[in-house]
Design a protein around this motif. Structure first.
Motif, PDB file in Angstrom:
ATOM      1  N   UNK A 187       0.807  -1.519  -0.357  1.00 51.51           N
ATOM      2  CA  UNK A 187      -0.405  -0.171   0.060  1.00 51.51           C
ATOM      3  C   UNK A 187       1.292   0.969   0.049  1.00 51.51           C
ATOM      4  N   UNK A 188       1.938   0.914   0.161  1.00 47.17           N
ATOM      5  CA  UNK A 188       3.200   2.459   0.658  1.00 47.17           C
ATOM      6  C   UNK A 188       3.080   2.638  -0.927  1.00 47.17           C
ATOM      7  N   UNK A 189       2.898   3.328  -1.819  1.00 46.69           N
ATOM      8  CA  UNK A 189       2.863   3.597  -3.755  1.00 46.69           C
ATOM      9  C   UNK A 189       3.249   4.940  -3.686  1.00 46.69           C
ATOM     10  N   UNK A 190       2.304   5.850  -3.004  1.00 49.85           N
ATOM     11  CA  UNK A 190       2.049   7.321  -2.755  1.00 49.85           C
ATOM     12  C   UNK A 190       3.481   8.164  -3.336  1.00 49.85           C
ATOM     13  N   UNK A 191       4.567   7.187  -3.115  1.00 51.78           N
ATOM     14  CA  UNK A 191       5.506   8.074  -3.091  1.00 51.78           C
ATOM     15  C   UNK A 191       6.090   8.230  -5.354  1.00 51.78           C
ATOM     16  N   UNK A 192       5.376   6.728  -5.106  1.00 50.30           N
ATOM     17  CA  UNK A 192       6.434   6.991  -6.908  1.00 50.30           C
ATOM     18  C   UNK A 192       4.694   6.895  -7.704  1.00 50.30           C
ATOM     19  N   UNK A 193       3.653   6.908  -7.056  1.00 50.40           N
ATOM     20  CA  UNK A 193       2.508   7.480  -7.761  1.00 50.40           C
ATOM     21  C   UNK A 193       2.519   9.275  -8.202  1.00 50.40           C
ATOM     22  N   UNK A 194       3.562   9.963  -7.301  1.00 50.66           N
ATOM     23  CA  UNK A 194       3.446  11.231  -7.126  1.00 50.66           C
ATOM     24  C   UNK A 194       4.464  11.363  -8.221  1.00 50.66           C
ATOM     25  N   UNK A 195       5.915  10.479  -8.520  1.00 43.35           N
ATOM     26  CA  UNK A 195       6.464  10.429  -9.513  1.00 43.35           C
ATOM     27  C   UNK A 195       5.531  10.761 -11.032  1.00 43.35           C
TER      28      UNK A 195
END
Length: 191
Positions: A9-17
């Motif tokens: 579930x820790x994908x926010x940084x990649x999604x933001x990129x």
């Protein structure tokens, strides 16, 4: 979808990129094909051409497409043609699959070397055997045919470890986002 692909579930940084990269690509004023010929992208352009060119020069097309014909010509019959096609196909597919599983652990350079050396050596032996044994008479003993089948399998396995999958994989990693589409287009043009 990204959570499902990554398994976390820790994908926010990649999604933001990804979102930022999409916004940058939409705002670009210079076309990727014009950018890739600039001096700062020259190494990537060279690799986009060199890697697929070397992959084609390895001779895999000759081995893959002409191995069944080669065995039939050597007097081994239709069954040997089918057997050589099945065996080389299974060996190539199996080694390619394994290569893709371990590429990040072993490294690209190691796989290029580990697969490239046996590919080169077996190809030289195959060519030498055919030149010396076939000559003008055009026939081989069954022992040489089995040796050739083994060497062709070694060749295909080496190619499956290295140039086969890495010829597609490595160039795609070399391109920055702003030139990736142009770089992949150039790479695929040569393959």
């Amino acid at each position: 979808m990204l959570q499902r692909v990554r398994g976390t579930v820790n994908i926010q940084a990649e999604l933001d990129d990804l979102i930022q990269a999409i916004e940058i690509s939409k705002s670009m004023e210079v076309h990727p094909f014009r950018m890739i010929i600039q001096a700062r992208y020259r190494p990537q352009l060279v690799m986009a051409i060199a890697i697929p060119f070397i992959e084609q020069v390895t001779g895999i097309n000759v081995i893959a497409f002409y191995a069944p014909l080669l065995f039939r010509t050597m007097g081994f019959g239709e069954s040997a043609s089918l057997i050589s096609a099945i065996v080389t196909g299974l060996v190539g597919t199996g080694t390619t699959f394994i290569s893709m599983l371990i590429v990040d652990k072993v490294g690209r350079r190691s796989l290029f070397m580990f697969g490239g050396v046996p590919t080169f050596i077996s190809q030289m032996i195959i060519g030498g055997l055919l030149a010396v044994q076939l000559g003008d008479q055009g026939g081989l003993s069954k022992g040489y045919v089995y040796l050739l089948l083994f060497l062709i399998c070694v060749y295909v396995a080496g190619f499956g470890w290295s140039w086969g999958p890495l010829g597609w994989f490595v160039p795609s990693e070399n391109f920055q986002l702003e030139i990736r589409s142009a770089g992949q287009s150039i790479t695929i043009l040569w393959l």
